[in-house]
Design a protein around this motif. Structure first.
Motif, PDB file in Angstrom:
ATOM      1  N   THR A 119       8.647  -6.910 -16.504  1.00  0.00           N
ATOM      2  CA  THR A 119       9.046  -5.655 -17.132  1.00  0.00           C
ATOM      3  C   THR A 119       9.885  -4.993 -16.274  1.00  0.00           C
ATOM      4  OG1 THR A 119       7.192  -4.771 -15.813  1.00  0.00           O
ATOM      5  CG2 THR A 119       6.496  -5.524 -18.091  1.00  0.00           C
ATOM      6  N   ASN A 120      10.573  -5.401 -15.297  1.00  0.00           N
ATOM      7  CA  ASN A 120      11.632  -4.563 -14.397  1.00  0.00           C
ATOM      8  C   ASN A 120      10.937  -3.401 -14.142  1.00  0.00           C
ATOM      9  OD1 ASN A 120      13.050  -6.927 -15.117  1.00  0.00           O
ATOM     10  ND2 ASN A 120      13.919  -5.969 -16.934  1.00  0.00           N
ATOM     11  N   SER A 121       9.876  -3.543 -13.465  1.00  0.00           N
ATOM     12  CA  SER A 121       9.111  -1.949 -13.242  1.00  0.00           C
ATOM     13  C   SER A 121       8.465  -2.087 -11.872  1.00  0.00           C
ATOM     14  CB  SER A 121       8.344  -1.377 -14.559  1.00  0.00           C
ATOM     15  OG  SER A 121       7.291  -2.418 -14.754  1.00  0.00           O
ATOM     16  N   ILE A 122       7.965  -1.033 -11.478  1.00  0.00           N
ATOM     17  CA  ILE A 122       7.021  -0.673 -10.473  1.00  0.00           C
ATOM     18  C   ILE A 122       5.550  -0.080 -11.068  1.00  0.00           C
ATOM     19  CG2 ILE A 122       6.264   0.393  -8.305  1.00  0.00           C
ATOM     20  CD1 ILE A 122       9.154  -0.216  -7.289  1.00  0.00           C
ATOM     21  N   VAL A 123       4.556  -0.439 -11.045  1.00  0.00           N
ATOM     22  CA  VAL A 123       3.534   0.046 -11.302  1.00  0.00           C
ATOM     23  C   VAL A 123       2.497   0.535 -10.252  1.00  0.00           C
ATOM     24  CG1 VAL A 123       1.378  -0.398 -12.750  1.00  0.00           C
ATOM     25  CG2 VAL A 123       3.533  -1.378 -13.374  1.00  0.00           C
ATOM     26  N   GLN A 124       2.120   1.732 -10.211  1.00  0.00           N
ATOM     27  CA  GLN A 124       1.227   2.388  -9.358  1.00  0.00           C
ATOM     28  C   GLN A 124      -0.468   2.318  -9.836  1.00  0.00           C
ATOM     29  OE1 GLN A 124       1.548   6.589  -8.779  1.00  0.00           O
ATOM     30  NE2 GLN A 124       0.657   6.711  -6.948  1.00  0.00           N
ATOM     31  N   VAL A 125      -1.065   1.745  -9.143  1.00  0.00           N
ATOM     32  CA  VAL A 125      -2.502   1.429  -9.590  1.00  0.00           C
ATOM     33  C   VAL A 125      -3.631   2.134  -8.258  1.00  0.00           C
ATOM     34  CG1 VAL A 125      -4.381  -0.313  -9.858  1.00  0.00           C
ATOM     35  CG2 VAL A 125      -1.833  -0.793 -10.215  1.00  0.00           C
ATOM     36  N   SER A 126      -4.583   2.803  -8.662  1.00  0.00           N
ATOM     37  CA  SER A 126      -5.598   3.331  -7.640  1.00  0.00           C
ATOM     38  C   SER A 126      -6.622   2.448  -7.354  1.00  0.00           C
ATOM     39  CB  SER A 126      -6.170   4.628  -8.304  1.00  0.00           C
ATOM     40  OG  SER A 126      -7.407   4.011  -9.253  1.00  0.00           O
ATOM     41  N   GLN A 127      -7.229   2.422  -6.263  1.00  0.00           N
ATOM     42  CA  GLN A 127      -8.095   1.458  -5.777  1.00  0.00           C
ATOM     43  C   GLN A 127      -9.254   1.297  -6.643  1.00  0.00           C
ATOM     44  OE1 GLN A 127      -9.341   1.972  -1.474  1.00  0.00           O
ATOM     45  NE2 GLN A 127      -7.729   2.984  -1.102  1.00  0.00           N
ATOM     46  N   THR A 128      -9.465   1.982  -7.805  1.00  0.00           N
ATOM     47  CA  THR A 128     -10.497   1.702  -8.660  1.00  0.00           C
ATOM     48  C   THR A 128      -9.979   1.049 -10.031  1.00  0.00           C
ATOM     49  OG1 THR A 128     -10.161   3.824  -9.717  1.00  0.00           O
ATOM     50  CG2 THR A 128     -11.991   3.945  -7.837  1.00  0.00           C
ATOM     51  N   GLY A 129      -8.707   0.773  -9.934  1.00  0.00           N
ATOM     52  CA  GLY A 129      -8.038  -0.121 -10.925  1.00  0.00           C
ATOM     53  C   GLY A 129      -7.383   0.871 -11.919  1.00  0.00           C
ATOM     54  N   GLN A 130      -7.219   2.201 -11.877  1.00  0.00           N
ATOM     55  CA  GLN A 130      -6.715   2.946 -12.636  1.00  0.00           C
ATOM     56  C   GLN A 130      -4.939   3.086 -12.502  1.00  0.00           C
ATOM     57  OE1 GLN A 130      -7.709   7.155 -12.290  1.00  0.00           O
ATOM     58  NE2 GLN A 130      -6.411   7.770 -13.999  1.00  0.00           N
ATOM     59  N   VAL A 145       0.793  -1.216   0.023  1.00  0.00           N
ATOM     60  CA  VAL A 145       0.103   0.045   0.013  1.00  0.00           C
ATOM     61  C   VAL A 145       0.833   1.418  -0.207  1.00  0.00           C
ATOM     62  CG1 VAL A 145      -1.814   1.382   1.136  1.00  0.00           C
ATOM     63  CG2 VAL A 145      -1.737  -1.230   1.293  1.00  0.00           C
ATOM     64  N   GLY A 146       0.679   2.166  -0.893  1.00  0.00           N
ATOM     65  CA  GLY A 146       1.538   3.179  -1.250  1.00  0.00           C
ATOM     66  C   GLY A 146       0.878   4.610  -0.745  1.00  0.00           C
ATOM     67  N   PRO A 147       1.619   5.768  -1.040  1.00  0.00           N
ATOM     68  CA  PRO A 147       0.943   6.980  -0.888  1.00  0.00           C
ATOM     69  C   PRO A 147      -0.509   7.120  -1.267  1.00  0.00           C
ATOM     70  CG  PRO A 147       2.963   7.039  -1.875  1.00  0.00           C
ATOM     71  CD  PRO A 147       2.576   5.710  -2.097  1.00  0.00           C
ATOM     72  N   SER A 148      -1.331   7.753  -0.266  1.00  0.00           N
ATOM     73  CA  SER A 148      -2.782   8.081  -0.448  1.00  0.00           C
ATOM     74  C   SER A 148      -3.486   6.578  -0.795  1.00  0.00           C
ATOM     75  CB  SER A 148      -2.956   8.880  -1.745  1.00  0.00           C
ATOM     76  OG  SER A 148      -2.384  10.123  -1.670  1.00  0.00           O
ATOM     77  N   ASP A 149      -3.024   5.594  -0.178  1.00  0.00           N
ATOM     78  CA  ASP A 149      -3.486   4.235  -0.128  1.00  0.00           C
ATOM     79  C   ASP A 149      -3.744   3.763  -1.730  1.00  0.00           C
ATOM     80  OD1 ASP A 149      -3.572   4.081   2.360  1.00  0.00           O
ATOM     81  OD2 ASP A 149      -5.677   4.513   2.780  1.00  0.00           O
ATOM     82  N   THR A 150      -2.779   4.266  -2.211  1.00  0.00           N
ATOM     83  CA  THR A 150      -2.696   3.605  -3.758  1.00  0.00           C
ATOM     84  C   THR A 150      -1.846   2.243  -3.543  1.00  0.00           C
ATOM     85  OG1 THR A 150      -0.746   4.921  -4.451  1.00  0.00           O
ATOM     86  CG2 THR A 150      -3.012   5.893  -5.097  1.00  0.00           C
ATOM     87  N   ILE A 151      -1.864   1.446  -4.829  1.00  0.00           N
ATOM     88  CA  ILE A 151      -1.198   0.036  -4.732  1.00  0.00           C
ATOM     89  C   ILE A 151      -0.043   0.173  -5.778  1.00  0.00           C
ATOM     90  CG2 ILE A 151      -1.740  -2.182  -5.153  1.00  0.00           C
ATOM     91  CD1 ILE A 151      -4.935  -1.440  -4.868  1.00  0.00           C
ATOM     92  N   LEU A 152       1.174  -0.223  -4.920  1.00  0.00           N
ATOM     93  CA  LEU A 152       2.292  -0.652  -5.767  1.00  0.00           C
ATOM     94  C   LEU A 152       2.768  -1.915  -5.973  1.00  0.00           C
ATOM     95  CD1 LEU A 152       4.459   1.967  -3.810  1.00  0.00           C
ATOM     96  CD2 LEU A 152       2.871   2.633  -5.450  1.00  0.00           C
TER      97      LEU A 152
END
Length: 579
Positions: free
Chosen positions: A525-536, A512-519
């Motif tokens: 892909t050797n990456s980190i993806v940030q996702v909102s709780q609505t799936g964006q 769980v990341g900043p503002s309760d987004t999802i990391l």
């Protein structure tokens, strides 16, 4: 350790010793001079040379100069109520360790900070700046405004709830003239249901309101202390209050923000069917209306709750992880987390070790385990929980400030857990492997139970799934590595959001990341993806490491740590999060 620490530590044994007042302008220039005067306009203690400037310039002649000792007596009248005492040794706080950003008494300086290079007297470091316009007051006022809005919103919602409930019997009575008997029975039935709903809902609202009124009371206490110390306290007392209270205020702010996330307005309404059967029928055969009970987020919440926004990350530290000697294997960190003080804890699966790293990613503590650990989570300021990939247990270890590690207790469980995180003060959320239910709740005593969620009946092999829990919105996040999918389950509504995107390939670790987004760590892909709780998909970051595997976020959401699983190229990296 700075030489001044050893000298002043010895001064504690001299009876009647009075700590000298130092000139603040001189301290700002790295000089130490005894203060003879206090300028109430400048708010500074000054030596004779510095205070004589008041007689040289006309615009300074109106300043009021006082005797330094008299001014100190007047300022020192503020009751610190134990804030100037060391929590561990109950001695007066006299030093500040700039290396570890900690207040110290004489014993702390000698015992705990003997290896530190920048341990200075509080009077010296406090004299470098003043705290008249304290950020504590500003932050406390912000938190107070949030809490006041929550209390006001709940009070308004309770009033609206009461009005809605009272209107339903009136609405039913207006229909009674047409079908008297049917609506008499309808009123009894519906009012019974709505009264039960009102009672249950009011209990929840009252509990939430009481909690936020307690937050308001805590804020008022903090504000009173802060205001008093800046009016009557010395600069040393002001500095101590700053250091003592800032972490409490961060926690208080997080608690109030969490309350904002779940702030709801209750709407109760009763609507009649479009086609009303006029012939009177027993209420058991026909109900000419429908009671609707629902919640929706208050408009006030939109102004208070954190808004999901794309973050940026900047690498702060990086270290290559290699085998220490021929007896050890190349490490594989299957679990990492931050302690509240910023230290990083990890579990090395291959070498069966629990490790502690400082802020510079230097290894400062190690503990040999009897099993291959799988995951780790910080439970409190000095406790961590560790799961195994073979044994049915959760070990609780204690890590003190000196990085000494001891086994506190072992929680016996019946399931194997590949990932673990905190649900609340008494429960964990565990991601299972080789089990028909992918996520379970674990109590601090080892009792396991299901979420009320329709998870797919799928047993994940080890390392094929990971989970985390969003406390503020009661949501469970589950990754499916083979399906390249992230699932976001809402516990309250038993619904889910399915996140599939070309940027999410072989998702491994999740946090769980900043503002309760999802990391999410994306292995392929050797990456980190940030996702909102609505799936964006909010953002994606390419890393200079191959096969990122596990990640964690600091308590204040300002730091991110990542490790990978590439043989021969394993790294541990720390990033700063910004917006």
């Amino acid at each position: 350790m700075a030489k001044s620490c050893a000298i002043n530590a010895g001064n504690d044994e001299v009876p009647g010793l009075v700590e000298p007042i130092l000139c603040q302008p001189c301290l700002n220039n790295d000089k130490q001079s005894t203060a003879e005067k206090f300028c109430s306009t400048c708010g500074e203690f000054q030596c004779l040379d510095c205070s004589n400037v008041h007689y040289k310039h006309d615009y300074l002649k109106s300043h009021k100069l006082l005797n330094a000792n008299a001014a100190r007596t007047k300022q020192g009248s503020f009751d610190m109520k134990g804030l100037d005492q060391c929590d561990q040794h109950q001695e007066v706080l006299k030093f500040f360790c700039e290396d570890e950003n900690q207040l110290c008494c004489s014993t702390c300086a000698i015992v705990d900070h003997r290896k530190c290079h920048n341990v200075v007297e509080i009077q010296k470091v406090a004299g470098r700046s003043t705290y008249r316009n304290s950020s504590l007051t500003v932050e406390l006022e912000k938190v107070r405004q949030k809490a006041k809005l929550i209390v006001a919103s709940i009070a308004s919602s309770k009033e609206k709830l009461d009005e809605d409930v009272k209107e339903i019997p009136n609405k039913i009575r207006r229909m009674r003239n047409e079908v008297m008997k049917m609506f008499d029975e309808l009123e009894i039935s519906v009012v019974k249901d709505v009264k039960w709903f009102q009672k249950e809902t009011l209990e929840k609202m009252t509990m939430k309101q009481s909690q936020n009124e307690k937050y308001l009371a805590d804020i008022s206490t903090y504000l009173e202390t802060v205001n008093n110390v800046y009016q009557s306290g010395t600069i040393v007392q002001q500095f101590i209050v700053e250091q003592k209270m800032k972490n409490d205020i961060i926690v208080l702010d997080q608690n109030v923000d969490a309350e904002c996330q779940g702030l709801e307005t209750v709407i109760v309404n009763f609507d009649f069917d479009e086609t009303l059967k006029l012939p009177p029928l027993p209420i058991t055969d026909y109900v000419p209306g429908q009671l609707s009970l629902k919640f929706h987020l208050s408009e006030t919440t939109d102004a208070l709750a954190p808004v999901s926004q794309a973050m940026s990350i900047t690498r702060v530290n990086s270290t290559n992880l290699k085998q220490k000697n021929n007896k050890e294997k190349e490490p594989l960190y299957t679990g990492i987390d931050f302690l509240p003080d910023g230290r990083l804890v990890t579990v090395d699966n291959f070498n069966r070790k629990f490790l502690v790293y400082n802020e510079k990613l230097e290894r400062v503590g190690s503990y040999q385990l009897s099993y291959m650990p799988q995951s780790v989570v910080a439970v409190s300021k000095d406790e961590v929980a560790i799961t195994s990939d073979a044994k049915l247990l959760v070990d609780i270890l204690r890590v003190n400030k000196s990085n000494d590690i001891t086994l506190e207790r072992t929680i016996k469980v019946t399931t194997k857990y590949g990932s673990i995180c905190l649900k609340d003060d008494e429960h964990f959320v565990g991601g299972t492997f080789d089990h028909s239910t992918p996520v379970l709740i674990i109590s601090s005593k080892g009792k396991e139970k299901d979420f009320n969620i329709n998870f797919p009946n799928k047993a994940y092999p080890i390392e094929k799934s990971a989970c985390t829990y969003i406390r503020s919105s009661d949501k469970v996040v589950l990754t499916d590595r083979d399906e390249h999918t992230v699932y976001i389950y809402d516990v309250k509504t038993n619904t889910r959001v399915v996140v599939k995107d070309e940027q999410i390939q072989e998702p491994c670790g999740v946090a769980v990341g900043p503002s309760d987004t999802i990391l999410v760590c994306c292995n392929r892909t050797n990456s980190i993806v940030q996702v909102s709780q609505t799936g964006q998909i909010l953002s994606s970051y390419k890393l200079d490491m191959i096969y990122p595997y596990r990640l964690c976020i600091s308590r204040d959401k300002s730091l991110l740590a990542i490790t990978n699983s590439c043989v021969g190229k394993i790294k541990l990296q720390k990033f700063k999060i910004s917006f």
